[in-house]
Design an enzyme around this catalytic site. Structure first.
Site, PDB file in Angstrom:
ATOM      1  N   ALA A  87       0.960  -1.228   0.403  1.00  0.00           N
ATOM      2  CA  ALA A  87       0.168   0.128   0.096  1.00  0.00           C
ATOM      3  C   ALA A  87       0.796   1.514   0.047  1.00  0.00           C
ATOM      4  CB  ALA A  87      -0.676  -0.082   1.389  1.00  0.00           C
ATOM      5  N   GLU A 107       7.486  -1.057  -4.498  1.00  0.00           N
ATOM      6  CA  GLU A 107       7.921  -2.532  -2.633  1.00  0.00           C
ATOM      7  C   GLU A 107       7.722  -4.365  -3.287  1.00  0.00           C
ATOM      8  OE1 GLU A 107       4.637  -1.703  -0.497  1.00  0.00           O
ATOM      9  OE2 GLU A 107       5.105   0.740  -0.212  1.00  0.00           O
ATOM     10  N   GLU A 149      14.076   5.466  -0.572  1.00  0.00           N
ATOM     11  CA  GLU A 149      15.327   4.842  -0.258  1.00  0.00           C
ATOM     12  C   GLU A 149      15.236   4.265   1.719  1.00  0.00           C
ATOM     13  OE1 GLU A 149      18.057   8.196   0.648  1.00  0.00           O
ATOM     14  OE2 GLU A 149      18.341   8.571  -1.099  1.00  0.00           O
ATOM     15  N   GLU A 151      12.821   2.943   2.582  1.00  0.00           N
ATOM     16  CA  GLU A 151      12.060   1.596   2.793  1.00  0.00           C
ATOM     17  C   GLU A 151      12.780   0.617   3.479  1.00  0.00           C
ATOM     18  OE1 GLU A 151       7.459   1.313   0.522  1.00  0.00           O
ATOM     19  OE2 GLU A 151       8.889   2.164  -0.435  1.00  0.00           O
TER      20      GLU A 151
END
Length: 190
Positions: A87, A107, A149, A151
């Site tokens: 999400a 992601e 960066e 994450e």
């Protein structure tokens, strides 16, 4: 014609609170905090504090009909790790589907060939304007991961039956993920 839930239901009393003034208390990159003075239905005044949020898109990505792609990451406000569906926050004026496509790619590294809008949920109605639009993503093709960066997360393929057990036992307790997985289990036409 579907009922417009943004309007008071004529069968019940109108409890609408009218805004008298609004003061921004904090502006951030993720959210803004406001304090409003309102007139209550009985004429008295009250204060309402709430968070304005741009909104988000959430994705239920199916690797196949029996396997969901989840993420494992640390969430600072709760100081713990969570299992979640992908999400992300909408950019200003961004279409939720475009945000979902971007977030899935960033992601997880996957792109989906088929997308289906599932629902929209208002998550924290007592203190936030955040709305999440859910999408089912199918026919996934791995390309490349392009995470932000800051994450840090891992993706994992989980059999749906196991993911549903994790919801039942509380191992998955993130509200957006619970809603998405239970939608798939109970409301999916397939």
């Amino acid at each position: 014609m579907p009922f417009d839930w943004t309007l008071p239901d004529p069968r019940w009393p109108d409890f609408t609170e009218r805004t008298l003034d609004s003061v921004p208390r904090y502006r951030g990159t993720l959210l803004d905090v406001h304090e409003d003075r309102v007139q209550l239905p009985d004429g008295r005044e009250a204060t309402r504090e709430y968070i304005r949020h741009q909104g988000a898109a959430a994705i239920v990505p199916l690797l196949d009909e029996k396997t969901v792609l989840l993420e494992y990451q640390y969430r600072y406000p709760q100081r713990r790790h969570y299992l979640e569906i992908p999400a992300g926050k909408l950019d200003p004026e961004e279409d939720p589907l475009k945000a979902a496509q971007r977030e899935l790619q960033e992601e997880t590294g996957y792109r989906a060939k088929r997308w289906k809008k599932l629902m929209r949920l208002d998550l924290c109605i007592a203190y936030s304007t955040e709305q999440i639009t859910y999408f089912l993503a199918e026919d996934l093709v791995f390309e490349e991961i392009r995470r932000d960066e800051e994450e840090f997360l891992e993706t994992l393929a989980v059999p749906l039956e196991e993911a549903w057990r994790w919801v039942e036992t509380g191992r998955i307790c993130d509200a957006k993920t619970v809603a998405g997985l239970l939608w798939l289990k109970t409301l999916s036409p397939t």
